[in-house]
Scaffold this motif. Sequence first.
Motif, PDB file in Angstrom:
ATOM      1  N   PRO A  92      45.519  50.255  27.807  1.00  0.00           N
ATOM      2  CA  PRO A  92      45.893  49.010  28.463  1.00  0.00           C
ATOM      3  C   PRO A  92      45.099  48.634  29.504  1.00  0.00           C
ATOM      4  N   GLU A  93      44.534  47.227  29.207  1.00  0.00           N
ATOM      5  CA  GLU A  93      43.601  46.665  30.189  1.00  0.00           C
ATOM      6  C   GLU A  93      43.921  46.487  31.690  1.00  0.00           C
ATOM      7  N   ILE A  94      45.214  46.767  31.801  1.00  0.00           N
ATOM      8  CA  ILE A  94      45.576  46.192  33.220  1.00  0.00           C
ATOM      9  C   ILE A  94      45.647  47.554  34.217  1.00  0.00           C
ATOM     10  N   LEU A  95      45.499  48.571  33.402  1.00  0.00           N
ATOM     11  CA  LEU A  95      45.171  50.075  34.224  1.00  0.00           C
ATOM     12  C   LEU A  95      43.725  50.044  34.487  1.00  0.00           C
ATOM     13  N   LEU A  96      42.899  49.559  34.016  1.00  0.00           N
ATOM     14  CA  LEU A  96      41.205  49.610  34.202  1.00  0.00           C
ATOM     15  C   LEU A  96      41.112  48.821  35.685  1.00  0.00           C
ATOM     16  N   ASN A  97      41.922  47.324  35.463  1.00  0.00           N
ATOM     17  CA  ASN A  97      41.741  46.341  36.205  1.00  0.00           C
ATOM     18  C   ASN A  97      42.483  46.497  37.632  1.00  0.00           C
TER      19      ASN A  97
END
Length: 688
Positions: free
Chosen positions: A545-550
């Motif tokens: 999931p990209e939102i976890l990194l951002n």
Amino acid sequence: MRRTQFNLPEGKWLVTRICIIFCIGALCYGRGYSQSSSHETRDQVIYNGLVLRDTGSINKAIKTANSIRISSVDSAEWLYRQTLFASKLLHYNKGIAKSYYGLGACFSNKNEQEKAVYYSQIALRFCGDDIEDHEMISSLYVLLSENYYYKGRYDSCAYYRYAALNELDANHIDNPRMQMKVYCSILQFWLNAHGDITNDKHILQVVQRINKLEQKALAANDSAQLMNIYFYKGGYYNNIQQNDSARYYCNLNLQLARKLKTGFSIPAATLMNIGITYMEDGKLNEAISYMQRSLDEIPENVRGTSRQYFFANIFLGEAYGKQHNYAKAIAITEPALAMANKQKVLHITDHAYKTLADAYEAIGNYEKAAINRRLYSEVQDSLMKAEKLELVYNVEMKYRIADKDKEIAQKELAIARNESRIKTKNFWIIGFSLGFLLLLVFCFLVYRNIHHKQKLQAEKIRNLRQELQISNLQAVISTEEKERSRIARELHDGMGGTLAAIRTRVSAIFRKHTTTDVTGDFKEVLQLLEEASIDLRKTAHNLMPEILLNEGLAKASELFCERVRKGHMLNINVEIWGKVQRLPGDMELTSYRIIQELVHNIIKHANATEAIVQMVFHESQLCITVEDNGNGISKDILQSNDGMGLKTIKERVKYLNGQIDIASSPGEGTCIYIELGIIAVKQNTATT
């Protein structure tokens, strides 16, 4: 929700793509409006003997920098740095915030989004609590959202736009210009996020607010305010396919822009938008004429860096492509696409790749057609239209226009009162405990002196075992996450590109060999290939999931539970308490996997109808509670430390130096409580 398909009829394809264009023009328009007739330069500031000795002279210099920020961005940047230095010497926080905001706007105009975001976030630290400061906070949120839009970070873009709206309503800011700025930024984002906004109640609420501002501006004869309102209303009517009304408001905007002498940016954006409405109506000669007029507005000396210049060229090439003038479409589109890629503007390049793919395919150059079709697919994938729209709805639920502010304020007041009571109780508890604690310390020292050697040896053995276990767990978890990332990349980059190429070739064969007997079969094959491509991209994004990194653990967990609630019969709620903070990367990822596993267990085994996920952020500790009203867990499974992924969850908690407690009885639900030490994990991360 409407999504762009390769095989859409010509009219529907154009309507679906055009809804984004007024938003693009709006961003260019917003930057151009601050231009004025002033041409004061760095040398003139020095010549005029400007000395920044007090807040009055600082504000005057900032106003001068604002007026030349478009026409002479380097001079404006230099002047902002002088006002920043003087404001720091005087400890003038408003001047510091305004100077950092100006620097952020300068770098935004120069297409350096990273620096623009950096200076905007610093400016927020120096904003106070009066009305002027809250207006500055709202402006900074809008600036941040604009730069996140150009970076392709649509989740952050949506978040900051609604944060600006929340700031506006919560502090009762009645400045019409500030209200217009925030409302129009919200409308702009919705125009981009939706394919059809005709009956959307949230957009109608925003449009109603803009109409009220229009009435006030007409009564006050405020031409500048009306010019802005007409621009965004033109975009709104274009999106709901009332292009005559859209052109009416665009022409009003253009007349006011000429009257106010705002410079080239606003007329160029408006002319481009008028051309787009004609292209949507199928009047390609008129569309080409207005696109050319838009290009003529842009001075020669700024065409190399102007977004509007390559925007207009990309749509001009698209119009020529629709006229089947493929050679001219390619000649215009390719240089414009190169400029867009050089400035890292992602959101417009899908139009260029689509135009080039269609043109090359029409002239028989299937190799270049396949390359551009694949690049178009990759850009579409990066934009993530479906996930972006879903995220917008999540943000809208958190920042309701009408009632959400009161609810948030009440919760914050309750939290503050509870914290005050806890502090008072802790003070008395600490006082009574000091004597007893001193006695315990004395006894402990005596005990340690007696058993020092034996305890030291046992401690060493225990530490070695624990370090070995943690090292093994770290290796297993790291390998597992790397494998997830590898599979996601291979699915996205390998099979995704292959499916796009197959679809291009099948489409070409279909056009060459179409007969009455096989037309339906070919269409079904093309549809299946499209659905397979979409499913493949979703699977690749879910693996990592990209939102976890951002955005961090809290935002990622909220989005995950929201998706579970939409896709299952489980009513799951998320509660976040305390001051949310970013954690070390391995801790956020492991904690997210723990929450995922616990929720999946509830779905698969518990037969629950209600569940809650609660996270409490303390200064040095993170507490996670997951509770449901399902079947519960039997004592045999709890004692055996096996079944339903409990062993894996306990190993992950142990890897984070945490503790887990499970309370469950058959038929009475389950409550799992986890404590993780934030400071300890940071130290372990630094060591490894």
